[in-house]
Design an enzyme around this catalytic site. Structure first.
Site, mmCIF file in Angstrom:
data_model
loop_
_atom_site.group_PDB
_atom_site.id
_atom_site.type_symbol
_atom_site.label_atom_id
_atom_site.label_comp_id
_atom_site.label_asym_id
_atom_site.label_seq_id
_atom_site.Cartn_x
_atom_site.Cartn_y
_atom_site.Cartn_z
ATOM 1 N N ALA A 100 12.736 7.007 -14.450
ATOM 2 C CA ALA A 100 13.353 6.945 -15.896
ATOM 3 C C ALA A 100 12.227 7.367 -16.696
ATOM 4 O O ALA A 100 11.143 7.869 -16.419
ATOM 5 C CB ALA A 100 13.614 5.336 -16.328
ATOM 6 N N MET A 101 12.894 7.784 -18.115
ATOM 7 C CA MET A 101 12.046 8.431 -18.812
ATOM 8 C C MET A 101 12.362 7.793 -20.470
ATOM 9 O O MET A 101 13.505 7.841 -20.653
ATOM 10 C CB MET A 101 12.598 10.132 -18.909
ATOM 11 C CG MET A 101 11.779 10.890 -20.091
ATOM 12 S SD MET A 101 10.063 10.695 -19.726
ATOM 13 C CE MET A 101 9.434 10.828 -21.465
ATOM 14 N N GLU A 102 11.280 7.849 -21.142
ATOM 15 C CA GLU A 102 11.291 6.765 -22.353
ATOM 16 C C GLU A 102 11.654 7.707 -23.576
ATOM 17 O O GLU A 102 11.341 7.054 -24.880
ATOM 18 C CB GLU A 102 9.909 6.066 -22.534
ATOM 19 C CG GLU A 102 9.116 7.042 -23.006
ATOM 20 C CD GLU A 102 8.147 7.689 -21.778
ATOM 21 O OE1 GLU A 102 8.470 7.439 -20.693
ATOM 22 O OE2 GLU A 102 6.714 7.716 -21.789
ATOM 23 N N ASN A 103 12.660 8.659 -23.604
ATOM 24 C CA ASN A 103 12.760 9.399 -24.658
ATOM 25 C C ASN A 103 13.220 8.749 -25.927
ATOM 26 O O ASN A 103 13.819 7.779 -25.645
ATOM 27 C CB ASN A 103 13.925 10.528 -24.505
ATOM 28 C CG ASN A 103 13.983 11.276 -22.961
ATOM 29 O OD1 ASN A 103 12.846 11.969 -22.722
ATOM 30 N ND2 ASN A 103 14.746 10.861 -22.141
ATOM 31 N N HIS A 144 10.033 -1.393 -18.730
ATOM 32 C CA HIS A 144 8.931 -0.304 -18.860
ATOM 33 C C HIS A 144 9.380 0.554 -19.954
ATOM 34 O O HIS A 144 8.618 1.092 -20.956
ATOM 35 C CB HIS A 144 8.670 0.089 -17.609
ATOM 36 C CG HIS A 144 7.602 1.171 -17.577
ATOM 37 N ND1 HIS A 144 6.173 0.889 -17.262
ATOM 38 C CD2 HIS A 144 7.752 2.556 -17.887
ATOM 39 C CE1 HIS A 144 5.628 1.872 -17.454
ATOM 40 N NE2 HIS A 144 6.251 3.137 -17.595
ATOM 41 N N GLU A 145 10.521 1.254 -19.960
ATOM 42 C CA GLU A 145 10.869 2.369 -20.645
ATOM 43 C C GLU A 145 11.112 1.923 -22.235
ATOM 44 O O GLU A 145 10.685 2.424 -23.071
ATOM 45 C CB GLU A 145 12.089 2.942 -20.055
ATOM 46 C CG GLU A 145 11.952 3.437 -18.783
ATOM 47 C CD GLU A 145 10.896 4.466 -18.412
ATOM 48 O OE1 GLU A 145 10.460 4.903 -19.117
ATOM 49 O OE2 GLU A 145 10.270 4.495 -17.355
ATOM 50 N N HIS A 173 7.696 1.378 -23.979
ATOM 51 C CA HIS A 173 7.367 2.696 -24.267
ATOM 52 C C HIS A 173 7.252 3.160 -25.812
ATOM 53 O O HIS A 173 6.749 3.631 -26.356
ATOM 54 C CB HIS A 173 7.619 3.847 -23.411
ATOM 55 C CG HIS A 173 6.910 4.149 -22.157
ATOM 56 N ND1 HIS A 173 5.515 4.389 -22.382
ATOM 57 C CD2 HIS A 173 7.102 4.413 -21.005
ATOM 58 C CE1 HIS A 173 4.877 4.576 -21.179
ATOM 59 N NE2 HIS A 173 6.055 4.774 -20.235
#
Ligand code: HT7
Ligand code: ZN
Length: 847
Positions: free
Chosen positions: A253-256, A288-289, A292
């Site tokens: 996943a990605m925390e944009n 987690h994301e 961030h």
């Protein structure tokens, strides 16, 4: 391959206050218009303006409205200093890109008909010309033009109409946190009221038909938001928080900022399609994301060498969260198992690097277990050294002092020094030096004084032959021979190469429980008798060390079976049976105790002890051990399993998951006695994916399961995430001699969509995880992996490079296997057009 070096860091020549982006989306010809509001950076080096850019077709460029001539090179665009004003100016560019052909899944790409982005670490340069570095932070205004019904970007929505939408992100951010999504999506929505009373709209965006599978992810998000307020005092800071699930994604996943993008396997779950492990991962990764947002987004990294600043801290925070939500003891054991399996393995081989490395060729190759998991362990040690109150004071200071900044590890350590008065000069070595320290323990007992002498050894790693002594917090407790604790947990600070610690006033020689809670990421070397390990397994009050005693005992026994052909130890069997049947213990803990050491773990252990591991012998001995344990428990298994039946509907909570884990561990043992008959019945009765998949795995291990595999396929053929499990279970549980043919059969199927990273990992990742099969003496496993890496590399170098780490353990094995693996690595190195990603990895493994 020229490395980027930490010592060469320079601030950017300009400051970038504001960015305006317009996207005119089209699969093969998307236009990106960028207006960059730049000014000379008084703290910068001056000179030319260098913008990163890769694979962009430049249409137009203008400075303060005046057209500019510039010829991009392969990595960007330079505007000479003479052409630049001394005052603020606006640089406009228009470029064309082709998201449909982007199989690397970096930058703007398409997945299942929707547009999405992945910009960390350096993907934004594939979208427009830009200073694509984390210390350049700007406010973004984004306009998206597309016929897609849902158009999303970071921040808050500003306005929208048919075929367009505009977004404004008030928080300055680096380009790696930029995101855009356009697709035919539906939302699972909820809302959250922050501690200060602001309403936040929460949406999880998925394809039509998947909206009923988002409830657990949403629940996890809400719990994460509340937890971060309560534990770290961190509130969410936008009006909306959007999550989008995509099928094609290189990582989890990605925390944009305000628009997290997730691999769909970490969002979508129902009891029928997801296992307890999936649920646990979803909860952890959603958290987690989300975390961030403060540790990574509000405070970001100055450069990519500081990656652990956000990743280590955010992993540490998500581990704390999961412990609070579930069980601290079980979570700690699981985390240490993962640390040893991945990070110790990395730290002990050719790919070892510091938690803060000082050089890299391709930054994508440094999203590693060392940066993430060891990075989190280092923070756990800091906390152990400064205590709860010191940690809280330091974190409060970190958020106050560095909000809105791009920070460094030096900044991070300074807040701890300033908040606690502690000098962390020596501690910093944990960040700059690679390798897993070994701590040798000797014990002495004389005249009522128990003395522990600890000696630290720091193995050489690539480029770091010599190292200084580390600060190692060693949590110790002492037990009386009758099992009572006489000295509760005390943290000893090992700072010298050799140091002794005295415990006085004891009536009898105690039994020491050392490295409680796994207080430091080290290997403990200690001559402990089987009796003492069994004593600790029975009596230790520290749950981690209680488990660890059983684990160490099992490894000793298994090592003797492998090396000397010894019989299974009766004492071990009896000790483990007592734990398995002890109803005062959490079933999840008992399930972990029953999990035998893995084959890769045993290979590492034998190698460390000076043996050359033989994968076939390890495999055979481990099976024999499981068989003996099954015999030992034979009479008790039916009662044990019946007592673990779950009452009521499925819930993905820790209590039910623990019962299922222990019952399925029992089923695996039972199959050693009945050849799989009970597993067949269990498969037929299963009403959730956890039990179905566990029974299927047991059947495959027993050489059965053909009908069940066919039934599974017939039921789930259209479900990508479930079919990934079907592919994976067959590869993981193939007999060693059959593995290559199983993989070959699966990879020729029409639904083996190898460009999808999840499907590729399900088969090729599992190939490398089947230890005895992958390391089969024929070398067929090695050849297959190299063939697939070479095939994937031109399409998706990032995933190919990551999966090449399967070869990192080659120095452990015998000369024939070493030669076979080296030949494959050399074949990879010699491939024409090899990517920088895979080239760096193969080169480092061969060095
Ligand atoms: N920070 C994110 C890392 C990540 C990533 C890195 C490289 C290439 C693709 C990627 N996708 C996500 C995820 C995280 O650690 O939270
Ligand atoms: Zn992260």
């Amino acid at each position: 391959q020229t490395p980027v070096k930490l010592v060469d860091y320079q601030p950017f020549s300009h400051v970038l206050n504001r960015v305006e982006l317009t996207f005119r989306l089209a699969p093969q010809a998307t236009r990106v218009l960028a207006r960059l509001h730049l000014a000379p950076n008084p703290a910068g080096p001056g000179g030319d303006l260098r913008l990163d850019g890769e694979g962009l077709r430049l249409i137009a460029l203008a400075l303060d409205g005046v057209a500019l001539e510039a010829t991009p090179d392969a990595t960007g665009l330079t505007i000479a200093a003479q052409a630049l004003p001394d005052a603020p100016f606006v640089l406009e560019s228009e470029v064309e890109i082709a998201p449909e052909g982007n199989t690397a899944l970096e930058g703007l790409y398409m997945s299942g008909g929707m547009y999405c982005t992945q910009c960390e670490a350096e993907g934004f340069r594939k979208i427009t010309f830009y200073p694509d570095r984390p210390d350049v932070m700007a406010r973004f205004d984004v306009r998206i033009e597309s016929e897609m019904p849902v158009l999303l970007s970071n921040g808050n929505p500003v306005a929208a109409g048919p075929g367009w939408a505009e977004w404004h992100d008030p928080w300055p951010k680096p380009a790696y946190l930029f995101a855009l999504v356009a697709g035919d999506l539906v939302a699972h929505s909820a809302s959250f009221t922050t501690a200060s009373g602001r309403e936040v709209a929460l949406n999880i965006w998925v394809r039509q038909g998947d909206e009923g599978r988002c409830a657990y992810a949403m629940d996890s998000l809400i719990r994460s938001m509340r937890w971060d307020e309560q534990v770290y005092g961190r509130e969410y800071d936008l009006d909306v928080f959007n999550i989008v699930a995509v099928d094609d994604f290189n990582m989890g996943a990605m925390e944009n900022k305000g628009l997290n993008i997730f691999n769909s396997k970490l969002v979508l779950a129902t009891p029928e399609t997801a296992t307890d492990t999936d649920y646990e991962r979803i909860e952890a990764v959603i958290a987690h994301e989300y975390f961030h947002n403060w540790t990574g987004n509000r405070i970001t990294c100055r450069d990519w060498f500081q990656l652990c600043l956000k990743e280590g801290l955010t992993v540490f925070r998500d581990q704390q969260f999961s412990g609070d939500m579930r069980s601290h003891a079980v979570k700690r054991i699981e985390d240490v198992l993962a640390l040893r399996a991945r990070q110790f393995r990395e730290d002990g081989g050719p790919l070892a690097h510091a938690v803060r490395p000082d050089a890299y060729v391709e930054i994508n190759n440094f999203y590693t277990a060392t940066i993430y998991e060891k990075g989190a362990e280092v923070i756990g040690m800091l906390k152990a050294l400064v205590g709860e109150a010191g940690y809280k004071a330091a974190l409060d200071l970190y958020f106050d002092r560095h909000d809105g900044q791009a920070a460094t590890i030096e900044d991070w350590l300074r807040v701890f020094e300033d908040a606690t008065g502690r000098d962390l000069t020596q501690f910093k070595r944990w960040y700059t030096e690679a390798g897993t320290p070994r701590v040798k323990v000797t014990e002495d007992w004389a005249e009522g004084v128990f003395t522990l002498t600890l000696q630290q050894e720091l193995p050489p790693t690539p480029g770091q032959p010599d190292k200084g002594a580390k600060v190692i917090p060693v949590a110790v407790g002492l037990l009386n021979p009758n099992g009572d604790e006489v000295v509760p947990t005390t943290v000893l600070e090992l700072v010298e190469p050799v140091q002794s610690f005295r415990f006085e006033g004891l009536a009898a020689r105690p039994v020491a429980s050392i490295l409680r809670g796994f207080s430091a990421p080290v290997v403990l070397e200690r001559n402990v008798s089987a009796q003492e390990r069994a004593f600790l397994l029975a009596h230790d009050t520290d749950p981690f060390n209680k488990w660890e005693a059983g684990r160490a005992l099992a490894k000793d026994v298994l090592a003797r079976m492998i090396v000397e052909g010894a019989e299974v130890s009766r004492d071990w069997l009896a000790a483990l049976a007592r734990v398995a049947l002890d109803e005062s213990l959490d079933p999840a803990f008992r399930a972990l105790a029953l999990r035998l050491p893995g084959e890769d773990d045993m290979a590492a252990t034998l190698h460390d002890a000076g043996h050359v591991p033989d994968p076939a012998r390890i495999h055979a001995a481990r099976r024999a051990m499981a068989g003996a344990l099954a015999q030992e428990l034979a009479g008790a298994l039916p009662g044990l399993m019946a007592g673990l039946a779950v009452q009521g509907p499925f819930a993905p909570d820790a209590a039910q998951a623990g019962k299922r884990a222990l019952r399925n561990a029992g089923l695996a043992l039972l199959s050693r006695l009945d050849g799989g008959a009970a597993a067949e019945a269990a498969y037929a009765q299963a009403d959730n994916m956890t039990d179905s998949l566990a029974a299927l795995a047991v059947l495959l291990e027993a050489g059965r399961g053909a009908a069940e595999l066919a039934g599974f396929e017939a039921r789930w053929a259209g479900e990508r995430l479930v079919m990934d499990k079907w592919f994976m279970v067959q590869v993981l549980h193939a007999a060693p001699q059959d593995l290559a043919s199983v993989v070959e059969r699966l990879t020729t199927r029409a639904d083996f969509d190898w460009k999808n990273p999840n499907r590729f990992r399900a088969v090729i990742g599992a190939l490398a995880a089947n230890h005895a099969g992958f390391h089969h003496a024929s070398g067929a496993g090695y050849r297959l992996l190299a063939d697939w890496l070479l095939r994937l590399d031109p399409k998706n170098p990032q995933t190919a490079a990551r999966m090449s780490t399967a070869f990192e353990t080659w120095p452990r094995y015998d000369a024939d296997r070493q030669a076979l693996i080296r030949a494959e690595l050399e074949r990879i190195m010699a491939a024409p057009g090899l990517s920088r990603d895979l080239g760096e990895m193969a080169g480092r493994m061969l060095a």
